[in-house]
Design an enzyme around this catalytic site. Structure first.
Site, PDB file in Angstrom:
ATOM      1  N   ASP A   8       0.859  -1.190   0.000  1.00 20.27           N
ATOM      2  CA  ASP A   8       0.000   0.000   0.000  1.00 20.27           C
ATOM      3  C   ASP A   8       0.893   1.236   0.000  1.00 20.27           C
ATOM      4  O   ASP A   8       1.766   1.378   0.846  1.00 20.27           O
ATOM      5  CB  ASP A   8      -0.894  -0.023   1.247  1.00 20.27           C
ATOM      6  N   ASP A 102      -3.666   2.291  -5.347  1.00 15.21           N
ATOM      7  CA  ASP A 102      -2.371   2.285  -4.640  1.00 15.21           C
ATOM      8  C   ASP A 102      -2.143   1.036  -3.803  1.00 15.21           C
ATOM      9  O   ASP A 102      -1.272   1.028  -2.944  1.00 15.21           O
ATOM     10  CB  ASP A 102      -2.246   3.541  -3.776  1.00 15.21           C
ATOM     11  N   GLU A 103      -2.918  -0.011  -4.063  1.00 14.37           N
ATOM     12  CA  GLU A 103      -2.899  -1.139  -3.129  1.00 14.37           C
ATOM     13  C   GLU A 103      -3.098  -2.453  -3.863  1.00 14.37           C
ATOM     14  O   GLU A 103      -3.948  -2.539  -4.745  1.00 14.37           O
ATOM     15  CB  GLU A 103      -4.064  -0.885  -2.175  1.00 14.37           C
TER      16      GLU A 103
END
Ligand code: TTP
Ligand code: MG
Length: 399
Positions: A8, A102-103
């Site tokens: 993340d 983002d993960e």
């Protein structure tokens, strides 16, 4: 035992803006506004010291941090960075499940023979992200998804945190039940009233009782708290479809306006297909009317594609057959399904397709993606989109 990474990015939108404008480094940067209509998307760690958090109204953020630097989000730019991050993950395995921009979860169980231990892979990914993109990520490594996700959050920012079966009790059990995936406020409130505040307290609780109170979800939570989670990392190879939809603030009953929105949605969907290196054969539209009734209509094409033109032409065809002029519409969407990885598609020898024309379209799409990835989304658009900005709609350009 499986080895699963959860990665993340730290203060994702804000870190990208700080990277691209050195004046923002070390300062409280708050991303939000316009697009999200007055709420904070994220805040740099400097701004978090003032109490600024995601989803907070901008007005409250300004009150807490009047000297903060407030920047509207540039989503196409963040999407381009996201694609670069996902590319780094794919160097080690195709088993990458992107959860948001983002993960991602990455199952590196089978990659260890080739690339070293899971820890080495996790550290190498962090390093590549830092060296190639000048951004930091936090990595969690564990033997299942639930624990990997918890772990990535325990050493943020720029973190690296490992949970093994042996340290489950020491590291995870003291944490609040509120940190558990799938435990909402209401469930947490209920459990806390029963004096169950930590994951450990939940783990040792009688499973039957928990199931009695919370149903099937209770049984699942009990398993998770005991470090049991058999869910697989579901890579895009298993993805069934890519879709985008938009709900209008006010119903739209103008065909041309609707088609203009569909134009943008189809473009986004195709961009996602290409980013994930898959093509699809079935194109569908969804129309929801003001009474919330929805219809979905689909056409299956002869060939797999990730190109804008065949997808949008099909969308238009579906509109012609299924939309009556003047009917108000509340939501509209485009989906491409029936997917296959690009690498698995054998080009069909079809004497009747004009290979050069097809190649040209594919090359153009690649060039557009590259430019947009490089310079952030808004650099090159087809004519219809450009004019959409000025408020006047023109016919789309021919590809
Ligand atoms: P997060 O990973 O939740 O947050 P973050 O990366 O900004 O910070 P960190 O992980 O270090 O705690 O979300 C990723 C991005 O998604 C974030 O940068 C902005 C966006 N986002 C929103 O737009 N609205 C939200 O409510 C949240 C939580 C995130
Ligand atoms: Mg993040």
């Amino acid at each position: 035992m499986r080895a699963i990474l959860h990665i993340d990015m730290d203060a994702f939108y804000a870190s990208i803006e700080q990277r691209d404008n050195p004046e923002l480094k070390g300062k409280p940067v708050i991303i939000g506004g316009k697009v999200e209509r007055g709420v904070v998307s994220t805040a740099s760690y400097e701004a978090r010291k003032y109490g600024v958090r995601s989803a907070m109204p901008i007005s409250e953020a300004v009150r807490l941090c009047p000297d903060g630097i407030y920047i509207p989000p540039n989503i196409p730019k963040y999407q381009a960075v996201s694609a670069q991050i996902m590319d780094i993950f794919h160097r080690y395995t195709p088993d990458v499940e992107a959860i948001s921009l983002d993960e991602a979860f990455i199952d590196v169980t089978g990659s260890q023979k080739l690339f070293g231990s899971a820890e080495q892979i996790g550290r190498a990914i962090k390093q590549s992200i830092y060296e190639e993109l000048q951004l930091t990520a936090s990595v969690g490594l564990a033997y299942n998804k639930f624990l990997a996700k918890l772990a990535s959050d325990l050493d943020k920012p720029d973190g690296f945190y490992i949970v093994t079966p042996d340290d489950l009790q020491e590291k995870i059990w003291p944490l609040s039940i509120r940190r558990m995936m799938g435990v909402g406020h209401k469930t947490a409130d209920l459990l806390e009233r029963m004096n169950i505040k930590t994951i450990g307290q939940l783990a040792v609780m009688d499973r039957g009782l928990l199931e009695h109170i919370l149903g099937k979800a209770g049984a699942q939570m009990h398993e998770l708290a005991n470090g049991i989670d058999h869910r697989a990392v579901e890579s895009v190879r298993e993805a069934k479809s890519f879709g985008r939809e938009t709900t209008f603030h006010e119903d739209i009953s103008d065909r041309y306006m609707l088609e203009t929105v569909l134009f943008t949605l189809a473009d986004d969907v195709c961009h996602s297909l290409r980013t994930h290196h898959v093509k699809g054969r079935t194109v569908s539209i969804k129309i929801r009317y003001p009474d919330f009734k929805s219809i979905t209509r689909a056409i299956t094409l002869e060939q797999y594609t990730s190109s804008f033109e065949p997808v949008y032409n099909t969308v238009k065809q579906l509109m012609e057959h299924n939309y009556k002029d003047g009917t108000p519409v509340r939501l509209i969407g485009v989906t491409v399904s029936n997917l296959k990885p690009e690498a698995d598609i054998i080009e069909q020898q079809d004497l009747f397709t004009d290979k050069t024309a097809k190649k040209k379209v594919e090359t153009l799409n690649k060039v557009l993606d590259n430019l947009n990835d490089k310079y952030g989304g808004n650099t090159v658009h087809r004519a219809r989109k450009i004019n959409q900005k000025t408020g006047t709609f023109s016919e789309e350009s021919r590809l």
